[in-house]
Motif scaffolding. Structure first.
Motif, PDB file in Angstrom:
ATOM      1  N   ILE A  35     -79.413  48.042  36.169  1.00 19.92           N
ATOM      2  CA  ILE A  35     -79.397  47.111  37.300  1.00 19.92           C
ATOM      3  C   ILE A  35     -77.946  46.751  37.606  1.00 19.92           C
ATOM      4  N   GLU A  36     -77.473  47.137  38.787  1.00 20.83           N
ATOM      5  CA  GLU A  36     -76.121  46.797  39.208  1.00 20.83           C
ATOM      6  C   GLU A  36     -76.141  45.475  39.979  1.00 20.83           C
ATOM      7  N   VAL A  37     -75.235  44.588  39.633  1.00 25.88           N
ATOM      8  CA  VAL A  37     -75.083  43.315  40.336  1.00 25.88           C
ATOM      9  C   VAL A  37     -74.630  43.579  41.769  1.00 25.88           C
ATOM     10  N   GLY A  38     -75.143  42.782  42.721  1.00 27.23           N
ATOM     11  CA  GLY A  38     -74.725  42.930  44.114  1.00 27.23           C
ATOM     12  C   GLY A  38     -73.381  42.289  44.375  1.00 27.23           C
ATOM     13  N   LEU A  39     -73.246  41.001  44.018  1.00 27.76           N
ATOM     14  CA  LEU A  39     -72.005  40.263  44.280  1.00 27.76           C
ATOM     15  C   LEU A  39     -71.861  39.175  43.223  1.00 27.76           C
ATOM     16  N   GLY A  40     -70.695  39.153  42.564  1.00 31.24           N
ATOM     17  CA  GLY A  40     -70.450  38.117  41.568  1.00 31.24           C
ATOM     18  C   GLY A  40     -71.220  38.389  40.299  1.00 31.24           C
ATOM     19  N   GLY A  41     -72.090  37.460  39.940  1.00 28.30           N
ATOM     20  CA  GLY A  41     -72.862  37.595  38.717  1.00 28.30           C
ATOM     21  C   GLY A  41     -73.734  36.375  38.502  1.00 28.30           C
ATOM     22  N   ARG A  42     -73.102  35.222  38.347  1.00 33.44           N
ATOM     23  CA  ARG A  42     -73.830  34.004  37.969  1.00 33.44           C
ATOM     24  C   ARG A  42     -74.968  33.688  38.922  1.00 33.44           C
ATOM     25  N   PHE A  43     -74.715  33.767  40.229  1.00 29.54           N
ATOM     26  CA  PHE A  43     -75.735  33.430  41.220  1.00 29.54           C
ATOM     27  C   PHE A  43     -76.230  34.646  41.991  1.00 29.54           C
ATOM     28  N   ASP A  44     -75.914  35.849  41.507  1.00 25.32           N
ATOM     29  CA  ASP A  44     -76.429  37.044  42.158  1.00 25.32           C
ATOM     30  C   ASP A  44     -77.933  37.138  41.932  1.00 25.32           C
ATOM     31  N   ALA A  45     -78.654  37.639  42.922  1.00 24.95           N
ATOM     32  CA  ALA A  45     -80.120  37.668  42.846  1.00 24.95           C
ATOM     33  C   ALA A  45     -80.637  38.489  41.673  1.00 24.95           C
ATOM     34  N   THR A  46     -79.827  39.428  41.153  1.00 27.96           N
ATOM     35  CA  THR A  46     -80.289  40.214  40.003  1.00 27.96           C
ATOM     36  C   THR A  46     -80.244  39.417  38.709  1.00 27.96           C
ATOM     37  N   ASN A  47     -79.590  38.247  38.725  1.00 31.62           N
ATOM     38  CA  ASN A  47     -79.323  37.536  37.473  1.00 31.62           C
ATOM     39  C   ASN A  47     -80.489  36.650  37.019  1.00 31.62           C
ATOM     40  N   VAL A  57     -72.932  44.344  30.834  1.00 33.87           N
ATOM     41  CA  VAL A  57     -71.685  45.113  30.917  1.00 33.87           C
ATOM     42  C   VAL A  57     -70.801  44.494  31.996  1.00 33.87           C
ATOM     43  N   ILE A  58     -69.549  44.205  31.651  1.00 35.75           N
ATOM     44  CA  ILE A  58     -68.592  43.669  32.637  1.00 35.75           C
ATOM     45  C   ILE A  58     -67.471  44.684  32.810  1.00 35.75           C
ATOM     46  N   MET A  59     -67.414  45.286  33.984  1.00 34.12           N
ATOM     47  CA  MET A  59     -66.397  46.282  34.285  1.00 34.12           C
ATOM     48  C   MET A  59     -65.134  45.593  34.816  1.00 34.12           C
ATOM     49  N   PRO A  60     -64.073  46.360  35.163  1.00 40.98           N
ATOM     50  CA  PRO A  60     -62.804  45.735  35.558  1.00 40.98           C
ATOM     51  C   PRO A  60     -62.956  44.684  36.659  1.00 40.98           C
ATOM     52  N   ILE A  61     -62.228  43.583  36.489  1.00 41.57           N
ATOM     53  CA  ILE A  61     -62.290  42.453  37.416  1.00 41.57           C
ATOM     54  C   ILE A  61     -60.943  42.301  38.110  1.00 41.57           C
ATOM     55  N   VAL A 118     -58.151  35.209  39.411  1.00 40.17           N
ATOM     56  CA  VAL A 118     -58.881  36.164  38.570  1.00 40.17           C
ATOM     57  C   VAL A 118     -59.764  35.449  37.556  1.00 40.17           C
ATOM     58  N   GLU A 119     -59.292  34.332  37.003  1.00 41.11           N
ATOM     59  CA  GLU A 119     -60.095  33.644  35.998  1.00 41.11           C
ATOM     60  C   GLU A 119     -61.373  33.048  36.601  1.00 41.11           C
ATOM     61  N   LEU A 120     -61.318  32.640  37.877  1.00 38.34           N
ATOM     62  CA  LEU A 120     -62.523  32.139  38.543  1.00 38.34           C
ATOM     63  C   LEU A 120     -63.526  33.269  38.766  1.00 38.34           C
ATOM     64  N   ILE A 121     -63.011  34.421  39.197  1.00 35.99           N
ATOM     65  CA  ILE A 121     -63.898  35.568  39.425  1.00 35.99           C
ATOM     66  C   ILE A 121     -64.490  36.046  38.098  1.00 35.99           C
ATOM     67  N   ALA A 122     -63.663  36.062  37.044  1.00 34.26           N
ATOM     68  CA  ALA A 122     -64.169  36.470  35.728  1.00 34.26           C
ATOM     69  C   ALA A 122     -65.283  35.531  35.265  1.00 34.26           C
ATOM     70  N   ALA A 123     -65.135  34.245  35.525  1.00 35.44           N
ATOM     71  CA  ALA A 123     -66.172  33.287  35.136  1.00 35.44           C
ATOM     72  C   ALA A 123     -67.474  33.550  35.885  1.00 35.44           C
ATOM     73  N   GLU A 124     -67.373  33.930  37.165  1.00 41.13           N
ATOM     74  CA  GLU A 124     -68.576  34.262  37.936  1.00 41.13           C
ATOM     75  C   GLU A 124     -69.245  35.523  37.387  1.00 41.13           C
ATOM     76  N   LYS A 125     -68.451  36.553  37.116  1.00 43.23           N
ATOM     77  CA  LYS A 125     -69.011  37.796  36.568  1.00 43.23           C
ATOM     78  C   LYS A 125     -69.630  37.557  35.195  1.00 43.23           C
ATOM     79  N   ALA A 126     -68.983  36.687  34.402  1.00 41.18           N
ATOM     80  CA  ALA A 126     -69.481  36.388  33.057  1.00 41.18           C
ATOM     81  C   ALA A 126     -70.821  35.664  33.095  1.00 41.18           C
TER      82      ALA A 126
END
Length: 444
Positions: free
Chosen positions: A144-156, A165-169, A181-189
Motif C-alpha cells: 500500500i503506497e501512501v497518497g500524500l504525507g502519512g499521518r492523515f493520509d486515507a491509507t493510514n 517503510v519510509i523512503m527519502p524525505i 524537512v523535520e515537519l514533513i518527516a513527522a507527517e511521514k512518520a
C-alpha cells in the motif's frame, strides 16, 4: 482517443459530486470503512510505504521480490498515469494483473452507495475501494503506497502493518505538510504504528532520519536504518546488498540510476522484515524483472517516440521536485558516461512544485529545454512562464505548445552529422501520463 470504461463512468460520477484533491483527515474514510465492515482489518500482511521520493520504486521492487519468490501480491499506488485501473494491481499466481474493469466499477459503485452522499473526497472513496478489493480477493501480501504525507493520509487506517517503510524525505507539498524537512518527516512518520516493524530508507538529511528513528523508538518499534543495518553499493558492475545476515552479489537493478540501489535495498529489507523468506535467486530475478512506468522509463516505440530525431534516446520521468531532479540528473549522467549524447529536456510542471529547484539539477548538463503545457491538470504552469523558470535556473529554454511539437522541432533542426540526442520528457506525473497515452503505450 481513450475508451471510457465502466469504472471511468463510476469515478466520473464521484468527481462530479465530491471535492477534488486532498483534505487530509482520517475521519471521513474511517466512517465509510466502518459502514463497509472495516475491510482494512481483513488484508493479507501489509507493506505500507511513505516518502517524498522513491516510494513508488520501493513498491515496484517489493512486488518484484515477492512475485519472484512465488507469492501473489496486491499493489495499491497513486496517482495513476493513464487509467484509474493502474492504482489496483490484483495478486494472482504467476504475477499480478491490473484490476478488471467490471470488478473495479462494482467496487466503486458499492462504496459510493454506502457513503450515501456524505462529504468525502474522491481519493478517500478510492482508498476504501482498495481495501474492499484487497480484502475480497486472496493474496499473500498487500503493498500500500501512501497518497500524500502519512499521518492523515486515507491509507493510514491500517492498524498493524507487517512493516512500515519510509523512503527519502525532502520538501514537497509544503502547503499540506509544512515547509521544513523535520515537519514533513513527522507527517511521514505518522504511518509508524506502536510495536510494528519499521524500515527507514536512505535519507537525504540527518534531520529527517533523526525524526524517523526517534518516532520508531518512542513507539517501541524494531527498526532498520539504511547505512546502519542494511545497504547496497556497486562493485565490479554488480550490486552488493548487505544486512546482518551477510552479503548478496546481485545483477544491478533494471531501473536506471544509482539511486535505485538504495530503493532496492529498502525493499529487500522491507520484504524480509515483513516475514517473507527471500532466496538469492529470487532477489536476483527481481532486480531484472522490476518494472515502474513513467519513472526513468525508456519510452517504448510509439506515435510520439517516432517523432524524435533518428537514433535518439527518449526517456520519460514523472519526478517533479528538486530531490527528484537530482536523482534523475545523476541517472542521466551515468548514461552519459557510457555514450556521450547531448541532453535535451521537454518539461511541463505544476504550479505547486519548485520549478526552479527542479531545473537547477540540470544546470551544465542540458543543452536546451522545451517547456510544454500540462493539459490534464488545472494547476499546470503556462509554458512561457515555465521557460522563464528554467532560464532562472541557468538553462537555455523556449516554450512550445506540445511534446509532439517539441520532438518534431528537435528532429527538423537536428544536424544528422552530430551524435543523436538523449531526450528527457519530465517534470510531472500528469505529463508522463499524457505522453504514455499519446504514445499508445499505457501501463499494463
Amino acid at each position: 482517443m481513450m475508451t471510457t470504461t465502466a469504472a471511468d463512468r463510476e469515478i466520473d460520477r464521484l468527481l462530479a459530486l465530491h471535492p477534488k484533491g486532498f483534505d487530509l483527515s482520517l475521519e471521513r474514510v474511517s466512517r465509510l470503512l466502518e459502514k463497509l465492515d472495516n475491510p482494512q482489518d481483513r488484508l493479507p500482511p501489509v507493506i505500507h510505504i511513505a516518502g517524498t521520493n522513491g516510494k513508488g520504486s520501493a513498491a515496484a521492487f517489493s512486488r518484484a521480490l515477492l512475485e519472484a519468490a512465488g507469492h501473489s501480491v496486491h499493489v495499491h499506488t497513486s496517482p495513476h498515469l493513464v487509467n484509474w485501473h493502474e492504482r489496483y494491481r490484483m495478486g494472482a499466481p504467476g504475477g499480478g494483473r491490473l484490476v478488471e474493469d467490471e470488478v473495479l466499477a462494482e467496487a466503486v459503485a458499492r462504496a459510493a452507495k454506502v457513503n450515501g452522499g456524505e462529504h468525502i473526497t474522491v481519493f478517500e472513496i478510492l482508498t476504501a475501494v482498495t481495501f474492499l478489493l484487497f480484502s475480497e480477493h486472496p493474496a499473500d501480501a498487500a503493498i500500500i503506497e501512501v497518497g500524500l504525507g502519512g499521518r492523515f493520509d486515507a491509507t493510514n487506517v491500517i492498524s498493524r502493518p507487517a512493516v512500515s517503510v519510509i523512503m527519502p524525505i525532502s520538501l514537497d507539498h509544503e502547503a499540506f505538510l509544512g515547509d521544513r524537512v523535520e515537519l514533513i518527516a513527522a507527517e511521514k512518520a505518522g504511518i509508524i504504528k506502536p510495536g510494528a516493524p519499521v524500515v527507514i530508507g536512505a535519507q537525504e538529511t540527518s534531520t529527517a532520519q533523526d525524526v524517523l528513528v526517534a518516532t520508531a523508538e518512542r513507539l517501541g518499534c524494531p527498526h532498520l536504518v539504511y547505512g546502519q543495518d542494511f545497504l547496497a553499493y556497486e562493485e565490479n558492475g554488480r550490486m552488493i546488498f548487505q544486512d546482518e545476515t551477510g552479503l548478496m552479489d546481485l545483477t544491478p537493478p533494471r531501473l536506471p540510476g544509482r539511486h535505485q540501489y538504495a530503493n532496492a535495498a529498502a525493499a529487500i529489507a522491507a520484504v524480509k522484515t515483513a516475514g517473507f523468506t527471500l532466496s538469492h535467486r529470487a532477489v536476483d530475478k527481481a532486480m531484472t524483472s522490476v518494472d515502474w512506468p513513467g519513472r526513468m522509463q525508456r519510452l517504448p516505440k510509439g506515435k510520439l517516440s517516432e517523432l524524435a530525431p533518428e537514433g535518439a534516446e527518449v526517456w520519460l520521468d514523472g519526478g517533479h521536485n528538486p530531490g527528484a531532479g537530482v536523482v534523475v540528473a545523476e541517472a542521466l549522467a551515468e548514461q552519459e558516461e557510457r555514450f556521450a549524447r547531448p541532453l535535451f529536456l521537454i518539461c511541463g510542471m505544476l504550479n505547486t512544485k519548485d520549478q526552479v529547484g527542479y531545473f537547477r539539477a540540470f544546470e551544465g548538463m542540458a543543452r536546451h529545454v522545451y517547456t510544454v503545457p500540462v493539459s490534464s491538470s488545472d494547476a499546470g504552469v503556462p509554458n512561457a512562464e515555465l521557460a522563464n523558470r528554467a532560464m532562472s535556473a541557468g538553462l537555455s529554454a523556449e516554450p512550445v505548445n506540445s511534446v509532439a511539437n517539441a520532438l518534431m522541432l528537435l528532429r527538423d533542426t537536428w544536424d544528422p552529422g552530430e551524435t543523436p540526442p538523449r531526450i528527457l520528457i519530465g517534470g510531472s506525473l500528469y505529463l508522463a501520463g499524457e505522453v504514455l497515452a499519446q504514445n499508445g503505450t499505457p501501463p499494463a
